[in-house]
Design a protein around this motif. Structure first.
Motif, PDB file in Angstrom:
ATOM      1  N   VAL B  13      28.530  27.183  -2.172  1.00  0.00           N
ATOM      2  CA  VAL B  13      28.057  26.099  -1.315  1.00  0.00           C
ATOM      3  C   VAL B  13      29.203  25.116  -1.096  1.00  0.00           C
ATOM      4  N   SER B  14      29.070  24.329  -0.070  1.00  0.00           N
ATOM      5  CA  SER B  14      30.028  23.253   0.165  1.00  0.00           C
ATOM      6  C   SER B  14      29.583  22.013  -0.598  1.00  0.00           C
ATOM      7  N   GLU B  15      30.536  21.199  -0.956  1.00  0.00           N
ATOM      8  CA  GLU B  15      30.208  19.937  -1.621  1.00  0.00           C
ATOM      9  C   GLU B  15      29.278  19.137  -0.718  1.00  0.00           C
ATOM     10  N   GLY B  16      28.190  18.628  -1.326  1.00  0.00           N
ATOM     11  CA  GLY B  16      27.210  17.866  -0.557  1.00  0.00           C
ATOM     12  C   GLY B  16      26.056  18.697  -0.026  1.00  0.00           C
ATOM     13  N   ALA B  17      26.173  20.000  -0.071  1.00  0.00           N
ATOM     14  CA  ALA B  17      25.116  20.885   0.421  1.00  0.00           C
ATOM     15  C   ALA B  17      24.056  21.110  -0.644  1.00  0.00           C
ATOM     16  N   LEU B  18      22.920  21.630  -0.183  1.00  0.00           N
ATOM     17  CA  LEU B  18      21.823  21.957  -1.087  1.00  0.00           C
ATOM     18  C   LEU B  18      22.200  23.143  -1.969  1.00  0.00           C
ATOM     19  N   VAL B  19      21.832  23.050  -3.243  1.00  0.00           N
ATOM     20  CA  VAL B  19      21.997  24.165  -4.170  1.00  0.00           C
ATOM     21  C   VAL B  19      20.622  24.776  -4.427  1.00  0.00           C
ATOM     22  N   LEU B  20      20.526  26.094  -4.278  1.00  0.00           N
ATOM     23  CA  LEU B  20      19.290  26.819  -4.587  1.00  0.00           C
ATOM     24  C   LEU B  20      19.651  28.074  -5.360  1.00  0.00           C
ATOM     25  N   LEU B  21      19.211  28.129  -6.613  1.00  0.00           N
ATOM     26  CA  LEU B  21      19.438  29.302  -7.452  1.00  0.00           C
ATOM     27  C   LEU B  21      18.066  29.882  -7.795  1.00  0.00           C
ATOM     28  N   ARG B  22      17.930  31.180  -7.575  1.00  0.00           N
ATOM     29  CA  ARG B  22      16.598  31.807  -7.658  1.00  0.00           C
ATOM     30  C   ARG B  22      16.356  32.493  -9.004  1.00  0.00           C
ATOM     31  N   CYS B  23      15.108  32.358  -9.457  1.00  0.00           N
ATOM     32  CA  CYS B  23      14.702  32.980 -10.714  1.00  0.00           C
ATOM     33  C   CYS B  23      13.248  33.421 -10.587  1.00  0.00           C
ATOM     34  N   ASN B  24      12.980  34.664 -10.920  1.00  0.00           N
ATOM     35  CA  ASN B  24      11.623  35.188 -10.990  1.00  0.00           C
ATOM     36  C   ASN B  24      11.403  35.791 -12.363  1.00  0.00           C
ATOM     37  N   TYR B  25      10.168  35.726 -12.829  1.00  0.00           N
ATOM     38  CA  TYR B  25       9.869  36.238 -14.149  1.00  0.00           C
ATOM     39  C   TYR B  25       8.703  37.211 -14.073  1.00  0.00           C
ATOM     40  N   SER B  26       8.609  38.005 -15.108  1.00  0.00           N
ATOM     41  CA  SER B  26       7.493  38.925 -15.255  1.00  0.00           C
ATOM     42  C   SER B  26       6.901  38.682 -16.635  1.00  0.00           C
ATOM     43  N   SER B  27       5.580  38.395 -16.664  1.00  0.00           N
ATOM     44  CA  SER B  27       4.965  38.077 -17.951  1.00  0.00           C
ATOM     45  C   SER B  27       3.470  38.282 -17.880  1.00  0.00           C
ATOM     46  N   SER B  28       2.907  38.745 -18.967  1.00  0.00           N
ATOM     47  CA  SER B  28       1.460  38.927 -19.057  1.00  0.00           C
ATOM     48  C   SER B  28       0.781  37.735 -19.735  1.00  0.00           C
ATOM     49  N   VAL B  29       1.599  36.817 -20.254  1.00  0.00           N
ATOM     50  CA  VAL B  29       1.079  35.603 -20.880  1.00  0.00           C
ATOM     51  C   VAL B  29       1.804  34.410 -20.275  1.00  0.00           C
ATOM     52  N   PRO B  30       1.223  33.215 -20.400  1.00  0.00           N
ATOM     53  CA  PRO B  30       1.898  32.043 -19.820  1.00  0.00           C
ATOM     54  C   PRO B  30       3.299  31.879 -20.388  1.00  0.00           C
ATOM     55  N   PRO B  31       4.271  31.715 -19.508  1.00  0.00           N
ATOM     56  CA  PRO B  31       5.655  31.609 -19.991  1.00  0.00           C
ATOM     57  C   PRO B  31       6.097  30.168 -20.200  1.00  0.00           C
ATOM     58  N   TYR B  32       7.132  30.033 -21.007  1.00  0.00           N
ATOM     59  CA  TYR B  32       7.935  28.821 -21.027  1.00  0.00           C
ATOM     60  C   TYR B  32       9.226  29.194 -20.287  1.00  0.00           C
ATOM     61  N   LEU B  33       9.660  28.328 -19.388  1.00  0.00           N
ATOM     62  CA  LEU B  33      10.795  28.659 -18.522  1.00  0.00           C
ATOM     63  C   LEU B  33      11.904  27.631 -18.677  1.00  0.00           C
ATOM     64  N   PHE B  34      13.137  28.112 -18.634  1.00  0.00           N
ATOM     65  CA  PHE B  34      14.294  27.267 -18.882  1.00  0.00           C
ATOM     66  C   PHE B  34      15.420  27.592 -17.909  1.00  0.00           C
ATOM     67  N   TRP B  35      16.227  26.590 -17.638  1.00  0.00           N
ATOM     68  CA  TRP B  35      17.508  26.800 -16.976  1.00  0.00           C
ATOM     69  C   TRP B  35      18.597  26.241 -17.891  1.00  0.00           C
TER      70      TRP B  35
END
Lengths: 113, 113
Positions: B13-35
């Motif tokens: 990205v260019s400085e000043g632009a929006l940052v979007l980093l994608r994450c998907n999970y697979s789980s059969s129980v409620p997850p705790y999610l971290f970056w």
């Protein structure tokens, strides 16, 4: 607290030698994780402990790898004998529980020549 | 099986632009999610986390992420990128019934002036 402390920071060893990596978790954290990071495989969970007991070692690549946690303030990861493909950065992390997230050490960069 | 997937190993990205980093999970129980963020030759540092409650969570350095159960996603955003944001970012998932922390493969963010 000083955070998770790993030693040594860098290790260079010859193929076939025994290597021992050390970790001191944050005081009061019941969980300790060992990860390996490589360009090819990313961040792999090797083993984790709860209250000094190994819970899941399914990520340990082979019998050459072993990990111990003799008490709440110390853990070791041992490779015997070491091979060039073991070259990686090894991280130790600790947490008081899954909801909190893990706190990482600075890592040990292992090079096996 | 429980897992986490990060789409895009590199994002620029260019400085000043929006940052979007994608994450998907697979789980059969409620997850705790971290970056987590990793700067060169450093350990991983927790940016933000979702456990329960408000689905939009704010972290350090102006980052935020939104938990979307219907999409099994936890994308990381920042409205305006800064040069100092250049690093590797990891999404991770944990669960209340195991506390095992599993990481995605990481996304390297480059910021151009």
């Amino acid at each position: 607290d000083a955070g998770v402390i790993q030693s040594p920071r860098h290790e260079v060893t010859e193929m076939g030698q025994e290597v021992t990596l050390r970790c001191k978790p944050i005081s009061g954290h019941d969980y300790l994780f060992w990860y390996r990071q490589t360009m090819m495989r990313g961040l792999e969970l090797l083993i984790y402990f709860n209250n000094n007991v190994p819970i899941d070692d399914s990520g340990m690549p082979e019998d050459r790898f072993s990990a111990k946690m003799p008490n709440a303030s110390f853990s070791t990861l041992k490779i015997q004998p070491s091979e060039p493909r073991d070259s990686a950065v090894y991280f130790c992390a600790s947490t008081p529980g899954g909801r909190v997230g893990a706190f990482f050490g600075q890592g040990t960069r292992l090079t096996v020549v | 099986a429980q897992s986490v997937t990060q789409l895009g190993s590199h994002v620029s990205v260019s400085e000043g632009a929006l940052v979007l980093l994608r994450c998907n999970y697979s789980s059969s129980v409620p997850p705790y999610l971290f970056w987590y963020v990793q700067y060169p030759n450093q350990g991983l540092q927790l940016l933000l986390k979702y456990t329960t409650g408000a689905t939009l969570v704010k972290g350090i350095n102006g980052f935020e992420a939104e938990f979307k159960k219907s999409e099994t996603s936890f994308h990381l955003t920042k409205p305006s990128a800064h040069m100092s944001d250049a690093a590797e970012y990891f999404c991770a998932v944990s669960f209340y019934n195991t506390d095992k922390l599993i990481f995605g493969t990481g996304t390297r963010l480059q910021v151009f002036p």
